[in-house]
Design an enzyme around this catalytic site. Sequence first.
Site, PDB file in Angstrom:
ATOM      1  N   GLY A  64       1.087  -1.029  -0.090  1.00 21.57           N
ATOM      2  CA  GLY A  64       0.170  -0.392  -0.210  1.00 21.57           C
ATOM      3  C   GLY A  64       0.584   1.550  -0.364  1.00 21.57           C
ATOM      4  O   GLY A  64       2.067   1.407   0.291  1.00 21.57           O
ATOM      5  N   PRO A 122       2.379   5.041   1.138  1.00 24.17           N
ATOM      6  CA  PRO A 122       2.882   5.240   2.860  1.00 24.17           C
ATOM      7  C   PRO A 122       1.985   5.971   3.310  1.00 24.17           C
ATOM      8  O   PRO A 122       1.401   6.357   3.058  1.00 24.17           O
ATOM      9  CB  PRO A 122       4.463   6.463   1.827  1.00 24.17           C
ATOM     10  CG  PRO A 122       4.396   6.076   0.417  1.00 24.17           C
ATOM     11  CD  PRO A 122       2.557   5.799   0.001  1.00 24.17           C
ATOM     12  N   THR A 135      -0.078   4.497   5.379  1.00 23.45           N
ATOM     13  CA  THR A 135      -1.395   4.174   5.168  1.00 23.45           C
ATOM     14  C   THR A 135      -1.089   3.296   6.702  1.00 23.45           C
ATOM     15  O   THR A 135      -2.397   1.686   7.266  1.00 23.45           O
ATOM     16  CB  THR A 135      -1.870   3.299   4.029  1.00 23.45           C
ATOM     17  OG1 THR A 135      -1.208   1.728   4.352  1.00 23.45           O
ATOM     18  CG2 THR A 135      -1.807   3.769   2.861  1.00 23.45           C
ATOM     19  N   GLU A 147      -8.250  32.196  -8.731  1.00 20.18           N
ATOM     20  CA  GLU A 147      -8.807  31.975  -8.200  1.00 20.18           C
ATOM     21  C   GLU A 147     -10.216  31.732  -8.713  1.00 20.18           C
ATOM     22  O   GLU A 147     -11.135  31.079  -8.117  1.00 20.18           O
ATOM     23  CB  GLU A 147      -8.234  32.396  -6.842  1.00 20.18           C
ATOM     24  CG  GLU A 147      -6.839  31.422  -6.270  1.00 20.18           C
ATOM     25  CD  GLU A 147      -6.568  30.115  -6.453  1.00 20.18           C
ATOM     26  OE1 GLU A 147      -8.023  29.574  -6.969  1.00 20.18           O
ATOM     27  OE2 GLU A 147      -5.461  30.271  -6.983  1.00 20.18           O
ATOM     28  N   HIS A 169     -11.808  29.513 -11.209  1.00 15.58           N
ATOM     29  CA  HIS A 169     -11.583  28.057 -10.806  1.00 15.58           C
ATOM     30  C   HIS A 169     -12.643  27.899 -10.241  1.00 15.58           C
ATOM     31  O   HIS A 169     -13.408  26.373 -10.884  1.00 15.58           O
ATOM     32  CB  HIS A 169     -10.135  27.763 -10.175  1.00 15.58           C
ATOM     33  CG  HIS A 169      -9.352  27.423 -10.676  1.00 15.58           C
ATOM     34  ND1 HIS A 169      -8.892  26.450 -11.289  1.00 15.58           N
ATOM     35  CD2 HIS A 169      -8.087  27.747 -10.199  1.00 15.58           C
ATOM     36  CE1 HIS A 169      -7.649  26.830 -11.751  1.00 15.58           C
ATOM     37  NE2 HIS A 169      -7.093  27.727 -11.397  1.00 15.58           N
ATOM     38  N   ASP A 184      -1.855  23.889 -12.878  1.00  8.41           N
ATOM     39  CA  ASP A 184      -3.076  24.333 -12.684  1.00  8.41           C
ATOM     40  C   ASP A 184      -2.318  22.957 -14.368  1.00  8.41           C
ATOM     41  O   ASP A 184      -3.743  21.804 -14.927  1.00  8.41           O
ATOM     42  CB  ASP A 184      -3.483  24.515 -13.254  1.00  8.41           C
ATOM     43  CG  ASP A 184      -4.311  25.685 -11.824  1.00  8.41           C
ATOM     44  OD1 ASP A 184      -4.393  24.931 -11.256  1.00  8.41           O
ATOM     45  OD2 ASP A 184      -4.638  26.513 -12.220  1.00  8.41           O
TER      46      ASP A 184
END
Length: 631
Positions: free
Chosen positions: A218, A220, A222, A440, A443, A516
């Site tokens: 899994g 890192p 977790t 912003e 967005h 972006d």
Amino acid sequence: MDDKKKRQSMILYVIIAIAAIVALNSVVYPNMQRATVKDVSYDQMLDQVDEDQVEKLVFNTGSNQITYTLKDEANVTYRTTYFPNDNTLVDRLKQHNVNFSAKQEDQSSGLWLYFLLSYGLPIIIFVGIGWWLNRRMKKAMGEDGPSMSFGSGFGMGGGLGKSSAKEVKGEETGVTFKDVAGQDEAKESLEEIVSFLKKPEKYNEIGARCPRGALLVGPPGTGKTLMAKAVAGEAGVPFFQISGSEFVEMFVGRGAAKVRDLFKQANEKAPCIVFIDEIDAVGKKRDMSINSNDEREQTLNQLLSEMDGFDNHKGIVVLAATNRPETLDPALLRPGRFDRRIPVELPDLTGREAILKIHANDVKMEPGIDLGIVARSTPGASGADLANIINEAALRAVRNGRKRVTQEDLLESVDVVIAGEKKKSTVLSQHEKEVVAYHETGHAIVAATQKGAAPVTKITIVPRTSGALGFTMQVEEDEHFLTTRTEAKQKIATLCGGRAAEELIFGEMTTGASNDIEKATQVARAMVTQYGMSDKFGMVALGQQRSRYLGGGQELACSDGTAQEVDAEVERLVEEGHQTALKILKDHRFKLHEIAHYLQKKETITGDEFMKMFTRDDGFAPNLPRVDDAK
């Protein structure tokens, strides 16, 4: 190291010391002696006395020898044999004013002194140096007692072949399954191992055997190591923990010796659990390349042999963890070695909330804290990230002089983990602040007009230590595990909204859209090469994923000509999203101006504030100041 090996080491030390001393006495010492002591005849000595060359003379009555020095060669000693029947020598010495004397020399004591200085002292020095080097090496390896054994290979052995695994009693791990949240499926897979370690007779009766090993894979953070400790804590058996990198040694064969010693210890303490963290350090695929590592391959071969050889009816279970299962050797993954592969994935919404509750138990919080909001704000966060969020909130409460954590502390800590601390040293100019505000807002407006897109929860133009000059946060209301083609295109359009706003209002581009552009390109490329969402290529896999759990990205697996067509298709999808964003912002140009100006004044606004301004009809938000009066 046992007594036999200690004796072997000491004997070898003495042999080496004696050989060195013999060489010194045979070559070095005689040459040095010839350089300072010269043997001459008795007649030559008399001639030198008669010529007034002798300055000082000594009669050695015990050995019948005469030693003397000359006036011009004080650093050279001459030696000759004394003839007692020569009665004229003393008168001759007096006549020529030679300073002479006599001394009684004990030959036996001189012989003992000679042997002590020539042989005994060097032996003591050599043995002392060897002992000191052993102690230094022992400290470097973190072991007690002598660490070199010449019985198992010249120069290295003994302590260097000892396993450095840390043994912890099961009850002393302090971790059980109650301390692990968000990994229900992994816990279920491991509960059977716990049951076998507690009651092996129940499985032996029917002829079932316990899995020899379980591989925890899994991303890192977790909780793979925590899960292994919880198994030991639940079963109440000894727990041996070691990192895969600790097996890798400079000298060939030392890593294999450590593996043997580790399983020897485990066999003595069975039933027990052996946990190898980051096993990919020693378990990588073997190949026939020239640059292959013989030491690592020998260590891997020994590990394979030990996992085949131990009797798992005794209750020895090997757990291992890795972030890169694709790099492991197939022989390590076959049934009979690591029988189970247990995914320890990033937690879902329910799991994140459960993890937050566990870590919140250790922190004093205000009543009425809603951890569900934090869980919804952190999709893709690992258990370690969530623990860090709780800790950052506690640190913020202390900085602000409070004794309890508030909801505001938690929400601000989410921003800190995602984007970094607020950067107080960065002061944007009025124009740059305006550009970021429009960016912003672009967005947010594109996201708000997309059907089914995640709602906007926060917009800020406060610079962060991560380098971001602002960000727009969207939080899904529910957990999503599938993404449609339409949703992927909407995401690309939302990511293009910032650059589109800059072009529309200022007629210019800035570097603020770099992140972006990177994300939009990743989404578009995944649509084409991985998800089969392109009309041009259809359901064809054109790429291979690298390091799934470490964010390795995609690697094209197609011809050069097809790769060029893939690039063209990715470019088309991103440009399509860009044009969609431009159209949306042109249709909502007034809202773009109004909200951007308001954001420029307040610097941070909530999702509710944004939606009230975006959806109202009169041009002003209810219960909010007009744009000109906003502070």
